[in-house]
Scaffold this active site. Structure first.
Site, short mmCIF file in Angstrom:
data_model
loop_
_atom_site.label_atom_id
_atom_site.label_comp_id
_atom_site.label_asym_id
_atom_site.label_seq_id
_atom_site.Cartn_x
_atom_site.Cartn_y
_atom_site.Cartn_z
N TYR A 1 10.95 45.73 4.23
CA TYR A 1 11.89 44.70 3.80
C TYR A 1 12.95 45.33 2.89
CZ TYR A 1 8.79 40.86 5.35
OH TYR A 1 8.02 39.97 6.07
N LEU B 73 11.54 27.81 8.44
CA LEU B 73 12.60 26.82 8.46
C LEU B 73 13.56 26.97 9.62
CD1 LEU B 73 13.36 26.67 4.65
CD2 LEU B 73 11.84 25.26 6.00
N GLY B 74 13.01 27.32 10.77
CA GLY B 74 13.85 27.42 11.96
C GLY B 74 13.61 28.73 12.67
N LEU C 118 9.39 21.24 15.40
CA LEU C 118 9.83 20.02 14.75
C LEU C 118 11.28 19.70 15.12
CD1 LEU C 118 8.32 20.21 11.17
CD2 LEU C 118 7.57 18.82 13.09
#
Length: 280
Positions: free
Chosen positions: A60, A209-210, A216
């Site tokens: 990272y 979140l996507g 969803l």
């Protein structure tokens, strides 16, 4: 009411809402590096807000900004209850994107490098991350997982996890050593989630979140968010935690304001009508 804590490996009590460190250093693997001072501020605020599970990796980083270095600068000496998890397996290409896979004989060096960079004597949790950017399955992980099991026996690792895996790979790993956590892209494989819950194994989705196949519906999220007076992102985090007491959330951000919004979602208890609308 949603249970707020989880016993990782049966002996480490952590808050189910943790923090993913990838976005401390960059927005994407091929994007520009972020301001390291902003990342340090996010980490310190996260711990102030009660976050005690940070998910990171040695790969990272971007442009000289590395998540593990930010974690050590911001938080060492570490709080006694802080659980830092790392992932090993991916190798960075010349363009800075993790596109190769480490051989079994390279894994020890990756773990010890992460220990040294973070200033740790032992990792609470290390994942073997397998495969590339594609979905899980299709390869044996036994030889590589056995290397991490050896490091666990030596005391360098407390608990073992696996990432981007299917049920067959989970079974292969569990035949070698106990698995404390599975980190996959999303929660569409409900059978694997159920298996983890039954075995007391944490299930840790990324791409929270996507992306990553998240099922969803945005319009449903927006409707529930408007009804509850919160953001759609907060509803998504809360709905994830409501799926199973074994699910751990690790939303990441490079912004203190966004961090505070995410952490507040841990106190959002969705009711039956909310959940029925989100997952009909």
């Amino acid at each position: 009411m949603t249970t707020k804590i989880f016993s990782l490996g049966g002996d480490l009590t952590i808050n189910r809402l943790g923090f993913g460190a990838m976005r401390l250093a960059m927005s994407t693997f091929d994007g520009p590096p972020r301001d390291p001072e902003a990342g340090i501020a996010v980490l310190r605020r996260a711990v102030e807000l009660g976050v005690n599970h940070i998910d990171t990796a040695g790969f990272y980083g971007r442009g000289g900004v590395w998540a593990n270095e930010l974690i050590r600068t911001a938080l060492a000496p570490y709080p006694d209850d802080l659980v830092i998890a790392t992932k090993v397996g991916p190798l960075l290409a010349d363009n800075g994107v993790p596109s190769g896979q480490a051989r079994p004989d390279q894994l020890r060096g990756l773990v010890t490098t992460d220990l040294r960079t973070l200033g740790l004597d032992q990792f609470p949790l290390v994942y073997l991350r397998v495969g590339g950017m594609s979905g899980p399955g299709g390869e044996s992980i036994g030889e590589r997982f056995a290397v991490l099991a050896e490091l666990r026996a030596e005391g360098l690792i407390r608990h073992l996890g696996i990432s981007n895996v299917d049920a067959a790979q989970l079974a292969e790993a569990r035949a070698i050593a106990p698995v404390a956590a599975v980190q996959n892209a999303h929660t569409e494989d409900m059978a694997l989630l159920a298996e983890c819950e039954a075995a007391g194994i944490a299930f840790v989705p990324y791409f929270l979140l996507g992306g990553g196949g998240n099922a969803l519906d945005v319009a449903r999220l927006d409707r529930v968010a408007a009804r509850r007076g919160v953001t759609a992102s907060q509803v998504q985090i809360a709905s994830l935690l409501a799926l199973s007491p074994s699910v751990l959330a690790i939303p990441g951000t490079g912004s203190v304001d966004h961090l505070e919004e995410n952490v507040a979602a841990g106190d959002l208890d969705l009711d039956a009508d909310d959940l029925a609308e989100l997952r009909p």
